[in-house]
Design an enzyme around this catalytic site. Sequence first.
Site, PDB file in Angstrom:
ATOM      1  N   ARG A  99       0.849  -1.186   0.000  1.00 58.15           N
ATOM      2  CA  ARG A  99       0.000   0.000   0.000  1.00 58.15           C
ATOM      3  C   ARG A  99       0.889   1.241   0.000  1.00 58.15           C
ATOM      4  O   ARG A  99       1.950   1.251   0.650  1.00 58.15           O
ATOM      5  CB  ARG A  99      -0.843  -0.032   1.268  1.00 58.15           C
ATOM      6  N   THR A 375      -9.707   0.406 -10.128  1.00 54.48           N
ATOM      7  CA  THR A 375      -8.714  -0.426  -9.469  1.00 54.48           C
ATOM      8  C   THR A 375      -8.720  -1.661 -10.340  1.00 54.48           C
ATOM      9  O   THR A 375      -9.587  -1.802 -11.196  1.00 54.48           O
ATOM     10  CB  THR A 375      -9.221  -0.723  -8.038  1.00 54.48           C
TER      11      THR A 375
HETATM   12  O1  DON Z   1      -7.817   1.273  -1.776  1.00 57.64           O
HETATM   13  C1  DON Z   1      -9.001   1.538  -1.946  1.00 57.64           C
HETATM   14  O2  DON Z   1      -9.901   1.060  -1.310  1.00 57.64           O
HETATM   15  C2  DON Z   1      -9.395   2.486  -3.059  1.00 57.64           C
HETATM   16  N1  DON Z   1      -8.320   3.437  -3.323  1.00 57.64           N
HETATM   17  C3  DON Z   1      -9.768   1.703  -4.274  1.00 57.64           C
HETATM   18  C4  DON Z   1     -10.275   2.632  -5.366  1.00 57.64           C
HETATM   19  C5  DON Z   1     -11.145   1.942  -6.330  1.00 57.64           C
HETATM   20  O3  DON Z   1     -11.396   0.782  -6.273  1.00 57.64           O
HETATM   21  C6  DON Z   1     -11.762   2.758  -7.410  1.00 57.64           C
HETATM   22  N2  DON Z   1     -12.681   3.693  -6.907  1.00 57.64           N
HETATM   23  N3  DON Z   1     -12.749   4.816  -6.746  1.00 57.64           N
END
Ligand code: DON
Length: 566
Positions: A99, A375
Amino acid sequence: MIFKKQFLVSLFLGAAGLLYPFSQTFSQTYGKNGMVVSDHYLASEAGIEILKKGGNAIDAAVATAFALAVTHPEAGNIGGGGFIVFMKSDGDVTTFDFREKAPLAASPTMFLDENGNIKDNSNHRGLLSVGVPGTVAGLYQAHQKYGKLSWKEVVDPAVKLAKKGFPMSWGLYRVALRMSDRDDSWDIMKNYFRGADGEIVTPGELWKQPALAKTLEEIKKHGRDGFYKGKVAEEIEAYMKSNGGIITQEDLAKYEAVERKPVSTKFKDFEIFSMPPPSSGGVALIEMMNLLEAADISSIEFNSTPYVHIVAEAMRRAFADRAEFLGDPDFNPEMPVNKLISKDFAKARFQNLDMNHASPSDPSKYGQLYGGDHTTHFSVTDKDGNAVSLTYTLENSYGVKMGSSKLGFIFNNEMGDFNPVPGVTTETGQIGSDPNLVAPEKRMLSSMTPTIVAKDGKPYLVIGSPGGRTIINTVFQTVLNVLVYDMRIDRAIEAMKIHHQWLPNQIVYEQNLLSPDTKAALEKMGHKLRPTTNLGVLMGITFDPELGTWVGASDSSSEDGAAKGY
Ligand code: DON
């Protein structure tokens, strides 16, 4: 003559009958020796080629991840971060946390104006929103520990895709038109999809990315140091400095991925393994599975009113607990993870479940808006029974939409996943609880939920999805569909999904997939309903014990996605 005609008809029907089983399985792919399911068919193929060369699931996952950074740049990345859940053939499960981290110069109030409000959406826009990228470190660490082939071999397919190019798809072309002509686009986005002639590459033409190819070459040659030190790190710092960012070479050199123990629970004959904090995904998934076990979900019909009600009430509770308790474990040593994933806690948490009424969601007691699909998740298995579930992201589609054209990749805007205003939690879903406030070198809380379900100590289901906070819930329902409702993987992925995240207090549902009667009954119980077109882009693999083969399916909402087996 008549006889001849009848003979031909029955011959035709016979052939159709023989073909029938195949037409039934059109959306599943089979592979005895391994499977890769990802958001881009060329990335899945890159993974399969590595398996064919004798690589294992980790080698294939690293190759797929780098290939997606080239072919699926809205989320595939080297400028972002994510998580791996890895089940080894001996049944042992581990995870890798790569992360992003807040830079050394970050602070809890860095996004606020003098009145304490978020300034110009700065937690999502501009270089202050960029977290120190973790992807290269995470892939490198996982490969160093568990890979079989050389690092160079697994990075090479991505270098070739970037250098030689690959056919522009219609999906990418649509984005290319939108981004390249926007007045407020940064140079990197304006020129991102253009060929050497300066024109936007059109569908079917080869799209080459020479700057990205050079960066990938550095990584191929020097491993993680090719990104976190040397030329690339120098250029990242220079770009940050000249465009208002705060990430330095020191931030990059200090970045480390972390191997962590997964969170897990037993459910029926299965064992569920998922990502621990700094992702909230695994804890919330397990809490919800336990809640549904406590509510005896097996006796409740799929998609019925009680089904939607119980599932939504489980989501409400898990998201309230997520908001109250979860954040980076290195900064929250007292986090009650074991309690939240315990069976006893689930029983107690559902004691106030009222089968006839929706529960309240109270922001003063604790619960950000759900996200889009920006994502990407992929699942990999190999012939020895190793499995990798990997989700990584830039946060928004194409992250912060900024980056150095010399390096050819885009930065994340993951700092937006921290709670932006200390102490302020709102009905609309902004959260202000302490565990996820910004601090130097802290990881922002995630919803990514890469998950592996095992049966008899072997991978049975490998699954994950994009979608911001909806990730947790779409993975949860897909796991339920396979484990409780015996759906095959493609149906489990495509079946109706809902999303509730405590705040805002509403059930978001996939329109046309919930019956009018059920909707009316839910409204009568006090639930607010909001339709949406699609929830989740799930990429899954199951094991068919009868055939002794992996079965893969890519969500039909992924335009270029594919399951590839061999
Ligand atoms: O890590 C996370 O939960 C978010 N940054 C994931 C983002 C995502 O899936 C797309 N949506 N905005």
